[in-house]
Design a protein around this motif. Structure first.
Motif, PDB file in Angstrom:
ATOM      1  N   ALA A   1      14.942  47.695 -44.506  1.00  0.00           N
ATOM      2  CA  ALA A   1      14.979  49.109 -44.133  1.00  0.00           C
ATOM      3  C   ALA A   1      13.664  49.714 -44.598  1.00  0.00           C
ATOM      4  CB  ALA A   1      16.170  49.821 -44.771  1.00  0.00           C
ATOM      5  N   TYR A   2      13.412  50.955 -44.243  1.00  0.00           N
ATOM      6  CA  TYR A   2      12.145  51.577 -44.627  1.00  0.00           C
ATOM      7  C   TYR A   2      11.950  51.556 -46.139  1.00  0.00           C
ATOM      8  CZ  TYR A   2       8.101  54.659 -43.997  1.00  0.00           C
ATOM      9  OH  TYR A   2       6.826  55.175 -43.956  1.00  0.00           O
TER      10      TYR A   2
ATOM     11  N   LEU B   1      13.146  58.309 -35.332  1.00  0.00           N
ATOM     12  CA  LEU B   1      12.912  58.146 -36.761  1.00  0.00           C
ATOM     13  C   LEU B   1      11.586  58.811 -37.094  1.00  0.00           C
ATOM     14  CD1 LEU B   1      13.938  54.385 -36.964  1.00  0.00           C
ATOM     15  CD2 LEU B   1      15.288  56.319 -37.788  1.00  0.00           C
TER      16      LEU B   1
ATOM     17  N   ASN C   1      15.491  51.118 -38.118  1.00  0.00           N
ATOM     18  CA  ASN C   1      15.157  51.328 -39.521  1.00  0.00           C
ATOM     19  C   ASN C   1      14.799  49.993 -40.165  1.00  0.00           C
ATOM     20  OD1 ASN C   1      14.878  52.169 -42.150  1.00  0.00           O
ATOM     21  ND2 ASN C   1      17.053  52.570 -42.467  1.00  0.00           N
TER      22      ASN C   1
END
Length: 685
Positions: free
Chosen positions: A375-376, A427, A453
């Motif tokens: 994920a980020y 996003l 993500n």
């Protein structure tokens, strides 16, 4: 004010702009040189204890990424083969008994992937007899005695999602420089075929399938395969490919399923009583996200319930249970469908994700799965999906990832309403501090694809731009995956229409909430995102700068020079022979006279998907209209840059372009003060 680097300079390696970006990537990747830094193509050991995968390893910021066979378990991550060898190892698969890992490597000839076997107990490596071509896929037979190989001829082409060009880059013959390039159409070594490797006999044999090009395949019982095939090996033929069943003992070939959409991820149950395939409106080969069709032994076809998920990977868990993973909105979703009861059970749903371009997983019979999770805010980790949760096994995080995360701000999912009332998702990455920020809209390719993500959100340059003070919007407009086939198909027949307004309304929404400075909005993107970057600046004058990458700018010439001309006919829903209509009305080059936005384009010499002439045409049209324009054509690159230091060069030029025409506030303040070379170098952070 300090002297900015000349944007028209061909060699910028000694400039502060290049040095800043080179330092950024050195800080990112340098601490992991010589070790595994990212992972792909995970495979679950049958006992559920280990995950084998292909791990990226670099020694320097030179050339393309290379991968090594690796394994992760509770003891951590380790390379399984000799780390001193300069080889590229890919596509690992455990045997049904877990005793062997089949994979491919290029030890004999660089870039020519061949089958190899790794004995899990002894650690011994076994090279197998070579095939005439490059191994792209491998599947163990259900009993573990044979391996099905998908082999591309040495003249076969890569898909756009793989970078375009040939599977063997740079040519196979050493000829004098004056020898011309020659194209006489498709030749024998362009074809993709299936081969069968016999483990006990250590022999490999090609199965002759006259006039059938095999794009993907899987075992269908002990003596048959199912395959996505076409009568021609050219990339355009994939768009009308069919699903066939081929009996290996008799050679009988029968059509199992046809569709007016594209097919991918064929999978058959162990005994071959059922098979499944994903069908979807698609942009690129191997990038198929959509509905699942199951065909039984009697030939009955049924579309199954996937709980609103656009499926991107399939795997049978037995004769009646089919596992899948895919995208639903901004969520990654896994599930299992039971063909006997008709029931579908969701086994995982998360705003985090897995895989590379699309989610993939390696399932076990109990429905658990091995993934590369990220994920980020979560660097890549090998993990198990069990009981509806992610159970990390081993993280690939390293100090360089920490350093880059520290200057990458935050990411949030956002939603806004298009002019016609459609909800659009995306996003948004924003730097530290308070807005309004300058905004770069990064339009994804495809158009049938989507942002998710992932730690690598937006590709190579997202974190670089955020570190320089830019907010970056990653929108999923009409045409994106994850919202069902009607949403994806809405762009077909209308490219640059409603999806353009999806993007513009997203900018308006961010301006309205005070996040974005309306006078500092730029746009970039690759492939279809490159097309939209070029199209937007001819239709709307709000953009302060644009950086289209490997774009389409003239649909007429695109049709005549691209290796996928069938796709533009699908997308435009028009006839390329017509002098009027969508081929003209949706071509940015036709409206260059309306543009005012300074534009920096880039393309690759070897790109056959969107050939470099597309960028060159738009460049000439912009210059003719008096618009500042620069065009970069990178040698040795195809559909997207994949080599260092070309990535550094492109990143430096893009960042400098935006800073020149729409600088971030803190950068603008520094540039207007007396600045030394040392201060310029500080801007990396």
């Amino acid at each position: 004010m300090p002297q900015l680097p000349d944007p028209a300079a061909r060699d910028i390696r000694t400039t502060a702009a290049f040095e800043r970006v080179a330092q950024f990537y050195e800080q990112w990747h340098g601490p992991a040189f010589g070790t595994i830094s990212t992972g792909t193509t995970p495979t679950a050991s049958p006992d559920g204890r280990s995950i084998a995968f292909a791990g990226e390893i670099r020694a320097a910021l030179e050339g393309r990424a290379r991968f090594r066979l690796a394994e992760a378990d509770e003891a951590g991550v380790r390379m399984l083969t000799d780390p001193t060898l300069d080889v590229d190892e890919r596509y690992p698969r455990y045997s049904p008994d877990g005793g062997t890992i089949a994979f491919t490597f290029d030890r004999r000839n660089a870039g020519i992937q061949q089958l190899a076997l790794y004995d899990v107990t002894s650690g011994q490596l076994r090279e197998t007899p070579p095939v005439d071509g490059i191994v792209e896929q491998l599947r163990w037979s259900p009993d573990g005695t044979r391996i099905l190989l998908g082999v591309a001829g040495l003249g076969a082409e890569l898909s756009g999602g793989q970078g375009s060009g040939n599977v063997v880059r740079g040519g196979r013959e050493k000829l004098p420089a004056w020898i011309p390039e020659l194209d006489s159409g498709i030749t024998g070594d362009h074809w993709r075929s299936i081969w069968i490797y016999d483990v006990a006999a250590d022999t490999v044999e090609r199965r002759e399938l006259p006039e059938l090009n095999v794009w993907e395949s899987d075992w269908s019982g002990p003596d048959a395969v199912i395959a996505v095939v076409s009568p021609s090996p050219d990339e355009g033929a994939w768009y009308t490919a069919e699903l066939h069943r081929i009996d290996l003992s008799t050679g009988r070939n029968e059509v199992v399923h046809t569709s007016d959409r594209q097919l991918g991820w064929p999978a058959a149950s162990p005994a071959g009583r059922r098979c499944a395939v994903v069908q979807a409106c698609s942009s690129d080969r191997w990038l198929v996200a959509g509905d699942v069709v199951v065909v039984d032994a009697e030939g009955t076809t049924a579309k199954i319930d996937t709980l609103g998920t656009d499926v991107t990977h399939l795997q049978w868990l037995g004769e009646t249970r089919l596992a899948f993973i895919g995208i639903r909105g901004l969520h990654t979703v896994a599930g299992v469908h039971d063909t006997a009861s008709g029931e579908t059970v969701e086994t995982w749903s998360s705003t985090t994700s897995c895989g590379d371009i699309y989610p993939v997983a390696s399932f076990l019979p109990d429905g658990s799965a091995a993934i590369v999770h990220s994920a980020y805010t979560v660097y890549q980790e090998l993990a198990w999906l069990r009981d509806g949760h992610v159970h990390p096994v081993a993280s690939l995080r390293h100090p360089g990832a920490d350093a880059v995360s520290g200057v990458s701000g935050v990411m949030e999912p956002i939603e806004w309403t298009a002019p016609d009332g459609t909800d659009i998702q995306g996003l948004l990455s924003t730097p530290d501090g308070e807005g309004p920020f300058p905004l770069v809209v990064n339009v994804h390719g495809g158009p049938v694809w989507s942002y998710r993500n992932l730690w690598s959100l937006g590709g190579t340059y997202n974190r670089l731009l955020v570190s320089r003070g830019y907010a970056v919007l990653h929108p999923n407009p009409r045409g994106s995956s994850g919202r069902g086939q009607a949403f994806a198909e809405a762009v077909f027949g209308d490219p640059g229409g409603a999806d353009m307004h999806d993007l513009l309304s997203g900018i308006d929404a961010l301006v309205a909430r005070g996040t974005v400075d309306p006078d500092r909005v730029g746009v970039t993107g690759g492939s279809y995102g490159g097309y939209m970057s070029a199209w937007l600046i001819t239709q709307d004058r709000r953009f302060a700068a644009a950086a289209p990458m490997f774009p389409v700018t003239d649909w007429h010439s695109q049709h005549l020079t691209s290796n996928i001309p069938f796709f533009d006919e699908l997308l435009l829903a028009d006839n390329p022979k017509s002098a009027v209509g969508a081929y003209s009305e949706r071509s940015p080059v036709r409206f260059a006279h309306q543009a005012v936005t300074p534009t920096l384009q880039s393309a690759g010499v070897e790109d056959r998907c969107t050939p470099p002439g597309q960028a060159e045409e738009f460049h000439a049209a912009l210059l003719g209209a008096g618009v500042p324009s620069i065009c970069l054509i990178y040698p040795g690159e195809g559909h997207g840059l994949r080599s260092y230091p070309a990535i550094i060069d492109q990143g430096a030029r893009i960042v400098d372009w935006f800073e020149r025409h729409m600088p971030a506030s803190d950068i603008r303040e520094r540039l207007t003060s007396t600045t030394s070379n040392a201060t310029e170098t500080e801007l990396v952070s």
